[in-house]
Enzyme design. Structure first.
Site, PDB file in Angstrom:
ATOM      1  N   ASP A  67       2.893  -4.947   3.802  1.00 39.00           N
ATOM      2  CA  ASP A  67       3.057  -4.630   4.750  1.00 39.00           C
ATOM      3  C   ASP A  67       1.587  -4.075   4.571  1.00 39.00           C
ATOM      4  O   ASP A  67       0.970  -3.698   3.997  1.00 39.00           O
ATOM      5  CB  ASP A  67       3.880  -3.030   4.473  1.00 39.00           C
ATOM      6  CG  ASP A  67       4.919  -3.799   4.255  1.00 39.00           C
ATOM      7  OD1 ASP A  67       5.970  -4.938   4.599  1.00 39.00           O
ATOM      8  OD2 ASP A  67       5.680  -3.106   3.207  1.00 39.00           O
ATOM      9  N   ASP A  98      -1.474  -7.286  -1.349  1.00 41.28           N
ATOM     10  CA  ASP A  98      -0.596  -6.298  -0.650  1.00 41.28           C
ATOM     11  C   ASP A  98       0.405  -6.829   0.104  1.00 41.28           C
ATOM     12  O   ASP A  98      -0.411  -7.527   0.674  1.00 41.28           O
ATOM     13  CB  ASP A  98      -0.521  -5.249  -0.721  1.00 41.28           C
ATOM     14  CG  ASP A  98      -0.124  -4.065  -0.124  1.00 41.28           C
ATOM     15  OD1 ASP A  98       0.697  -3.737  -0.401  1.00 41.28           O
ATOM     16  OD2 ASP A  98      -0.001  -3.707   1.487  1.00 41.28           O
TER      17      ASP A  98
HETATM   18  C1  G6P Z   1       5.818  -0.872  -0.010  1.00 42.87           C
HETATM   19  C2  G6P Z   1       5.202   0.065   1.860  1.00 42.87           C
HETATM   20  C3  G6P Z   1       6.010   0.935   2.185  1.00 42.87           C
HETATM   21  C4  G6P Z   1       7.363   0.980   1.487  1.00 42.87           C
HETATM   22  C5  G6P Z   1       7.519   0.742   0.195  1.00 42.87           C
HETATM   23  C6  G6P Z   1       9.225   0.047   0.085  1.00 42.87           C
HETATM   24  O1  G6P Z   1       5.050   0.151  -0.399  1.00 42.87           O
HETATM   25  O2  G6P Z   1       3.945   0.438   1.972  1.00 42.87           O
HETATM   26  O3  G6P Z   1       5.280   1.834   3.097  1.00 42.87           O
HETATM   27  O4  G6P Z   1       8.177   2.101   1.680  1.00 42.87           O
HETATM   28  O5  G6P Z   1       7.141  -0.578   0.311  1.00 42.87           O
HETATM   29  O6  G6P Z   1       9.475  -0.655   0.583  1.00 42.87           O
HETATM   30  P1  G6P Z   1      11.258  -1.435   0.878  1.00 42.87           P
HETATM   31  O7  G6P Z   1      11.091  -2.839   2.082  1.00 42.87           O
HETATM   32  O8  G6P Z   1      11.583  -1.013  -0.437  1.00 42.87           O
HETATM   33  O9  G6P Z   1      12.216   0.128   1.330  1.00 42.87           O
HETATM   34 MG    MG Z   2       0.253  -1.961   2.221  1.00 43.23          MG
END
Ligand code: G6P
Ligand code: MG
Length: 214
Positions: free
Chosen positions: A10, A8
């Protein structure tokens, strides 16, 4: 035996999970919604629009989809403002070395992030080239906890899901990895990620000699 590692982004490779939180918190404040770091755990790993729905549910608010999309776009502009200021040094210490070590052992490496900004983050960290495959939020229909993103990542690196090890900091991500039939290391707390096969506090704490134990 593990032949593929799926990361993953983030909160696993870089602390962009914190930037997501600050941006959602700013939106919550504007809407008069009380939003804590604990609440934020529910947003980790899920798509932007699903996060928007969860935030509204927390605040007990209802609005039409057009308005929800406008607000989610606004949150994304704030998030991207943080991202564009990122430097390669922001990668969590030891993660780039771990990726290189795994690859030198012949392990295939994939990124699987629900974020539509994932590729840009990798470019800014200068690690796009460290992955054999990159799967992001633009390439899937169902986000975590659905296994789709991990199954797609495994197919892109041509490794059987049973031989894949996922690194995840989100509860939804751990569930997705398990639903994909993969092994999973939770990065964070036992309380949040207890279903994972192993918990580490930092990604770089992973010892590649442990690959054979999964
Ligand atoms: C990841 C993060 C989420 C986030 C999602 C969408 O999964 O953990 O917190 O909302 O991505 O991200 P984006 O950059 O597309 O808004
Ligand atoms: Mg994450």
């Amino acid at each position: 035996m593990i032949d593929g590692c799926i990361f993953d982004l983030d909160g696993v490779i870089v602390d962009t999970a914190h930037y997501h939180f600050i941006a959602w918190k700013r939106l919550a404040d504007e809407l008069g919604i009380t939003f804590t770091e604990q609440d934020n755990e529910r947003l980790k790993g899920v798509s932007r629009m699903d996060s928007m729905s969860i935030l509204l549910e927390i605040g007990g608010l209802h609005m039409d989809l057009t308005h929800q999309t406008e607000l989610a776009d606004k949150k994304n502009v704030w998030f991207v403002d943080f991202v564009e200021k990122m430097q390669p040094e922001e990668i969590f210490p030891g993660v780039k070395q771990l990726l290189k070590k795994l690859r030198s052992k012949g392990v295939k490496i994939a990124l699987a992030s629900s974020s539509k900004n994932a590729r840009r983050v990798l470019q800014l960290l200068d690690i796009e080239g460290e992955f054999d495959a990159i799967v992001d939020g633009n390439m899937i229909i169902n986000t975590k906890p659905d296994p789709e993103i991990f199954l797609l990542a495994a197919s892109r690196i041509h490794i059987d899901p049973k031989q894949c090890l996922v690194f995840e900091d989100a509860e939804a991500g751990v569930e997705a990895a398990l639903a994909a039939g993969m092994k999973c290391i939770g990065i964070g707390s036992m309380q949040q990620l207890g279903k994972a096969h192993k918990i580490l506090s930092k990604t770089a704490d992973f010892d590649i000699n442990d690959l054979s134990t999964f």
